[in-house]
Design a protein around this motif. Structure first.
Motif, PDB file in Angstrom:
ATOM      1  N   UNK A   1       0.844  -1.081   0.039  1.00  0.00           N
ATOM      2  CA  UNK A   1       0.018   0.046   0.126  1.00  0.00           C
ATOM      3  C   UNK A   1       0.831   1.429   0.123  1.00  0.00           C
ATOM      4  N   UNK A   2       0.139   2.424  -0.349  1.00  0.00           N
ATOM      5  CA  UNK A   2       1.032   3.670  -0.647  1.00  0.00           C
ATOM      6  C   UNK A   2      -0.096   4.461   0.120  1.00  0.00           C
ATOM      7  N   UNK A   3       0.320   5.530   0.800  1.00  0.00           N
ATOM      8  CA  UNK A   3      -0.714   6.524   1.082  1.00  0.00           C
ATOM      9  C   UNK A   3      -0.446   8.212   0.684  1.00  0.00           C
ATOM     10  N   UNK A   4       0.955   8.075   0.304  1.00  0.00           N
ATOM     11  CA  UNK A   4       1.128   9.739  -0.362  1.00  0.00           C
ATOM     12  C   UNK A   4       1.932   9.426  -1.340  1.00  0.00           C
ATOM     13  N   UNK A   5       2.232   8.384  -2.067  1.00  0.00           N
ATOM     14  CA  UNK A   5       3.118   8.209  -3.077  1.00  0.00           C
ATOM     15  C   UNK A   5       4.331   7.998  -2.890  1.00  0.00           C
ATOM     16  N   UNK A   6       4.750   8.263  -1.452  1.00  0.00           N
ATOM     17  CA  UNK A   6       6.190   7.952  -0.919  1.00  0.00           C
ATOM     18  C   UNK A   6       6.528   6.936  -0.051  1.00  0.00           C
ATOM     19  N   UNK A   7       5.259   6.754   0.832  1.00  0.00           N
ATOM     20  CA  UNK A   7       5.360   5.831   1.708  1.00  0.00           C
ATOM     21  C   UNK A   7       4.801   4.635   1.225  1.00  0.00           C
ATOM     22  N   UNK A   8       5.629   3.387   1.359  1.00  0.00           N
ATOM     23  CA  UNK A   8       4.977   2.073   0.800  1.00  0.00           C
ATOM     24  C   UNK A   8       5.375   1.071   2.141  1.00  0.00           C
ATOM     25  N   UNK A   9       4.230   0.384   2.138  1.00  0.00           N
ATOM     26  CA  UNK A   9       4.500  -0.854   3.219  1.00  0.00           C
ATOM     27  C   UNK A   9       3.389  -1.994   2.838  1.00  0.00           C
ATOM     28  N   UNK A  10       3.572  -2.977   3.510  1.00  0.00           N
ATOM     29  CA  UNK A  10       2.689  -4.283   3.340  1.00  0.00           C
ATOM     30  C   UNK A  10       2.140  -4.440   4.428  1.00  0.00           C
ATOM     31  N   UNK A  11       0.685  -4.602   4.320  1.00  0.00           N
ATOM     32  CA  UNK A  11      -0.141  -5.094   5.440  1.00  0.00           C
ATOM     33  C   UNK A  11      -1.328  -6.222   5.008  1.00  0.00           C
TER      34      UNK A  11
END
Length: 113
Positions: free
Chosen positions: A66-76
């Motif tokens: 997932x991304x929330x701002x185009x910069x921060x990526x993480x998996x959930x």
């Protein structure tokens, strides 16, 4: 159940999700808390963009990048996201989430938690 049983069970939905990417969803409360602890402040109303999905089998179920701002990526986990009723695959996703929650409860009972 064989280890591959749940991976095979989750594979059709994983493929369907991949064919509908990118998708949007909202985080559950626990995901908001985890993100804040990791320095990524989001709220329950933050729209998350699902860029990829991965089938981890029974270990973590279906994982989403997932991304929330185009910069921060993480998996959930897919089970940590809320989808709107008009979202593509909404019935399939909510069915998976319901079954996954039940499976996690079974695993916790088996392990004595």
């Amino acid at each position: 159940m064989p280890v591959d049983y749940y991976k095979g069970l989750y594979e059709p939905l994983t493929k369907m999700l991949k064919s509908h990417l990118p998708l949007t969803a909202l985080p559950v409360r626990e995901l908001v808390q985890i993100c804040r602890e990791q320095g990524c402040p989001i709220t329950l109303n933050t729209v998350l963009h699902i860029e990829d999905v991965f089938n981890s089998g029974d270990i973590s179920g279906i994982l989403c990048t997932i991304e929330n701002d185009g910069l921060t990526r993480m998996r959930c986990a897919l089970s940590h996201l809320i989808f709107m009723p008009g979202s593509p695959l909404y019935p399939e996703i909510t069915d998976y989430q319901r079954k996954r929650a039940k499976r996690i409860m079974q695993l916790n009972i088996i392990s004595g938690r």
